[in-house]
Design an enzyme around this catalytic site. Structure first.
Site, short mmCIF file in Angstrom:
data_model
loop_
_atom_site.label_atom_id
_atom_site.label_comp_id
_atom_site.label_asym_id
_atom_site.label_seq_id
_atom_site.Cartn_x
_atom_site.Cartn_y
_atom_site.Cartn_z
N GLU A 1 0.62 5.99 -6.42
CA GLU A 1 -0.52 6.68 -5.82
C GLU A 1 -0.16 7.20 -4.42
O GLU A 1 0.40 6.47 -3.60
CB GLU A 1 -1.67 5.66 -5.70
N LYS B 1 -8.71 11.30 -8.91
CA LYS B 1 -9.24 9.94 -9.02
C LYS B 1 -10.78 9.95 -9.02
O LYS B 1 -11.40 10.66 -8.22
CB LYS B 1 -8.73 9.12 -7.83
N CYS C 1 -5.10 3.96 -9.85
CA CYS C 1 -5.50 2.67 -9.27
C CYS C 1 -6.88 2.19 -9.72
O CYS C 1 -7.05 1.77 -10.85
CB CYS C 1 -5.40 2.76 -7.74
N SER D 1 -1.50 -0.68 -4.60
CA SER D 1 -2.42 -1.83 -4.64
C SER D 1 -1.95 -2.87 -3.64
O SER D 1 -0.89 -3.46 -3.79
CB SER D 1 -2.41 -2.40 -6.06
N SER E 1 8.25 -21.92 21.17
CA SER E 1 7.60 -23.01 21.90
C SER E 1 8.14 -24.37 21.47
O SER E 1 7.84 -25.37 22.11
CB SER E 1 6.10 -22.97 21.62
#
Lengths: 534, 534
Positions: free
Chosen positions: B42, B110, B146, B173, B283
């Site tokens: 996509e 889409k 999608c 996705s 740290s």
């Protein structure tokens, strides 16, 4: 015809109990004024925009409980109020309810859901399907919500066709410069076409980056403005639709309107989050001068602290001007020289910086010391820190992340540098004495992070820069388009590149008042990782 | 049946030229492998999500130019590729094109536009109306994009009814933990119902906070998984739909999957923005240990610098562990003690702090000195700073704005503290020698900003804290709901209040990899000004 009260209130997002109390209070005032109907803004019960709060089922349930409690008290007057409705399938709606005789008489669900600019309504709400036609005191009334009146041929038309003799639009319409005129022109056109009067009730107040400017109005069926409420203040405007004369609050000029938006947005951001006192760094420059003036107008001089944090790169003149400004405004002033801390950083970093030329690293250390000191004062005394960067700087990244960008609210982040000057002149104009020293307005702007630095040497003339930025940011123009407007090609290319590559800084900036059609807030969603070059 | 190549590529948002080159390269590889059809993800031409870039008309026009250039070169093979289409009215579409014989043969728009979670597709795209049925090598194929396959009864069903014998879904996705299994279960159900095979091509790579994990697959018409590509890597998977055996990349276990997502997201955020080297504060604690390991796996040990910045509050043990970790990982290590700078701040602030008790102000000064030093190194040497805060801290605000939150990328901001330990154990498990010293994993976590401080003393046990946070953040649960799960009421109340009141910090945090169903990124849109209390 009806006597209607336009209740232009300032709700707080999430404060269901407080907003409900306010709605009851204004309802009582409207009753006292003899109104048959009182109208509140869009989502007045929960505040606008509630954003992901509405994904909590308990939040929606509690806001409906608040509506029911209001309904029980609606007696002797009709009330139209915005809330979040839900149905048995779990869909939720941006809704308006008509309350009277102790009951919810009707509910309308917004149909046009804005999902552009700062709006995400399709993320949350389902599209309504009801007509929204009710009868109040024998008059057929069409109720619709904000965007419903903006879209040509939307539900308002069906309502009129079905017999509505009056339209009520409840809105929470965010401010940008000139928006009131846009609304008025729209309502004028609608009224003339459909030949019924429109009562338009807008919210007022600040919510994060948004300011709702009020300016609620009644547009007569012939397209003449019948009544208008003041901008930027809570008010109840009661209009007898039969009467011949009505109050029309005067329109503000551009600088005044923007200035008031900045004051209200800043006041509400702090106040609604419980801050009583604010502080800011005073550099002796024009940006911090403007922010200090806005802060004084928002919180009063006793609640504003100006802090100057000079180094050897700060001239005597700017130090003097910082102090002079504080004196003119009557605010507390502190000078905290940072030279020794800066020297200690340089000493500490010397082994690691050995053999390198001075660059932005050394400049930014200073800005970040200032950020650290302001935040230390904030942490110690519970103040809100206001940042002072303008839109031109935010656009091109002429600011230090974790340095001058440190703070809770970026008051003028949507104000271009050229507009900063205009607002300073406006602010001086409305005082008897110029509160912002003339020398601040006359001096060439400088970050003063090294000797003899000026902004325009790095960025080009602000007049040109702001034109390029406006076309690029608000106009979605390509570099070629901007050059075609007569701007220097090299400057356009450099500016556009700076805007693109500084997205990471903007992403970590505090929120600030939106005053343009496209601010660096929810209406600016650019990727940080972005290799696009035209 | 067809021989199809699934081109699981890693595009970069905005890099039209680079993405086009990559598509051509993979098309050539597919041809070499004998495929009749190659399928790309996509919006492969412009990268996903392009966000407000698609509001620039020239951006959309240039992406269509890229498509046309690709079409001209599509000879001897069919190509399906995602791009942004536009129509004469100025509407734009999330589209898929079929290219062959040097031409754009068909375009599908889409129809299902996700507008929840991290998605804003209704902000940009219009809803498509075409069927998306094409014929390739004599086979009727339904092309969809999608979300079209996720919504029950959407266009895929019409395509099958109209005769499609094969469905192609192109996706970008985004990953969260367990997403591959969700996709596989969905495709299995769809295939069984409609009785045609589904070719599912997903993107791979990092884009700001999102990671696309690949895992492209072919689901047979009987609901059996036919083929699957590896996760988190670019790859070309060529599948002869007639053949009996196909490659199925093994599924990863949970810790490995999350770890790889963190590595890929971090690598691409830096790499796609041009950074070659990164640095972070070490740290001696578990968070910075995990981030250092991820950084080494993302960039190689020669491109990671660990910087320890101790004060008198840091124990010998943590200082030793910071150094031990760096040694184990083979990264450059620098120790820059900040005590003298801290003392100079205290001396400078003494007149202003006189008469006040020590509070977070003094603690935060230390964290902000560290932030300043890291940023100074970044500004001097062009490094990207990785921050090391985890999701538990980000949730309750147990972190210092402009201090340990300073940096470009917050690698583990979506990883709860309990998961941090799990990932450290995983990372130690896959090395021959434990790279993260055991003592780091055994010591009680502490911010070390004052003497004898421990996190759990302030926040409660992390086991409990993370359960409360998960229910509140991902489950939208109310405090009552959480108490009903068996959690301590006081701790729930305190935790929820901390999450709500620290929104302002999260708003200024750098982006970081999303690995849960709800991260503190685009899928978390809470107001800062918010008085809601249940």
């Amino acid at each position: 015809m009806l006597k209607v009260s336009l209740a232009q209130i300032n709700p707080t997002v999430g404060d269901l109990a407080g907003n409900t109390r306010k709605i009851l209070d204004y309802t009582a005032q409207a009753q006292k004024a003899g109104a048959a109907l009182v109208v509140f803004p869009e989502l007045a019960i929960c505040g606008y925009p509630p954003e992901d709060l509405v994904l909590k089922r308990h939040f929606v349930a509690n806001n409906i409980k608040s509506l029911d409690a209001l309904a029980k008290k609606a007696r002797g007057i009709s009330v139209i109020v915005g809330f979040v409705d839900s149905d048995s399938k779990g869909n939720i709606y941006n809704a308006a309810a008509l309350l009277s005789q102790g009951k919810v008489q009707a509910v309308y669900h917004k149909q046009q859901l804005p999902n552009y600019g700062v709006f995400d309504e399709k993320r949350y709400f389902s599209v309504g399907e009801t007509l929204g036609l009710v009868t109040i005191e024998g008059i057929k009334v069409g109720i619709n919500v904000c965007e419903d009146i903006w879209i040509d041929g939307a539900i308002y038309q069906d309502q009129v066709k079905a017999g509505a003799k009056l339209l009520i639009n409840i809105s929470s319409s965010p401010y940008h410069s000139g928006k009131l005129k846009e609304r008025e022109a729209l309502l004028k056109e609608r009224a003339k076409k459909i030949k019924v009067p429109i009562v338009y009730v807008n919210a007022v107040g600040g919510q994060d980056e948004l300011v709702f400017d009020g300016g609620s109005m009644v547009m007569a069926a012939d397209g003449n403005l019948m009544a208008r409420a003041v901008q930027f203040e809570e008010t109840l405007l009661t209009v007898d639709l039969k009467a011949k004369e009505h109050p029309i609050a005067p329109a503000l000029d551009s600088a005044e309107e923007i200035y008031k938006a900045l004051v209200l947005g800043t006041r509400d951001y702090a106040g609604k989050s419980g801050f009583k006192k604010v502080a800011l760094g005073l550099s002796g420059g024009v940006d911090s001068a403007l922010v200090a003036a806005i802060a004084v107008d928002a919180f009063g001089k006793d609640n504003v602290v100006g802090i100057s944090m000079p180094t050897r790169f700060n001239s005597k003149e700017t130090r003097r001007d910082a102090q002079g400004l504080a004196k003119n405004l009557g605010i507390e002033f502190k000078e905290i020289p940072i030279g020794k801390i800066f020297d200690m950083y340089l000493k500490t970093m010397a082994p690691f910086f050995a053999g390198t030329a001075a660059n932005t690293a050394e400049e930014n250390i200073q800005a970040r010391i200032r950020g650290n000191i302001l935040m230390a004062m904030a942490n110690k005394f519970g103040w809100l820190i206001l940042t002072t960067g303008n839109k031109s700087e935010m656009a091109v990244g002429y600011c230090t992340l974790y340095g001058d960008m440190s703070g809770g609210y970026a008051v003028i982040k949507d104000v271009f540098k050229t507009k900063v000057y205009e607002l300073c002149r406006y602010r001086n104009h409305i005082s008897r004495d110029a509160v912002i020293p003339k020398s601040i307005l006359l001096r060439a702007p400088s970050a003063e992070l090294r000797l003899n630095q000026t902004d325009e040497e790095s960025l080009g003339a602000y007049e040109d820069l702001d034109k390029i930025l406006k076309a690029y940011i608000e106009g979605h123009a390509s570099p070629q388009d901007i050059v075609a407007l007569g701007m220097n090609a090299k400057m356009v290319e450099r500016t556009v590149r700076l805007v693109d590559t500084n997205e990471y800084k903007r992403r970590q900036a505090p929120p600030g008042v939106k005053i343009t059609a496209r601010s660096f807030g929810k209406d600016w969603r650019l990727p940080i990782t972005n290799r696009y070059k035209e």
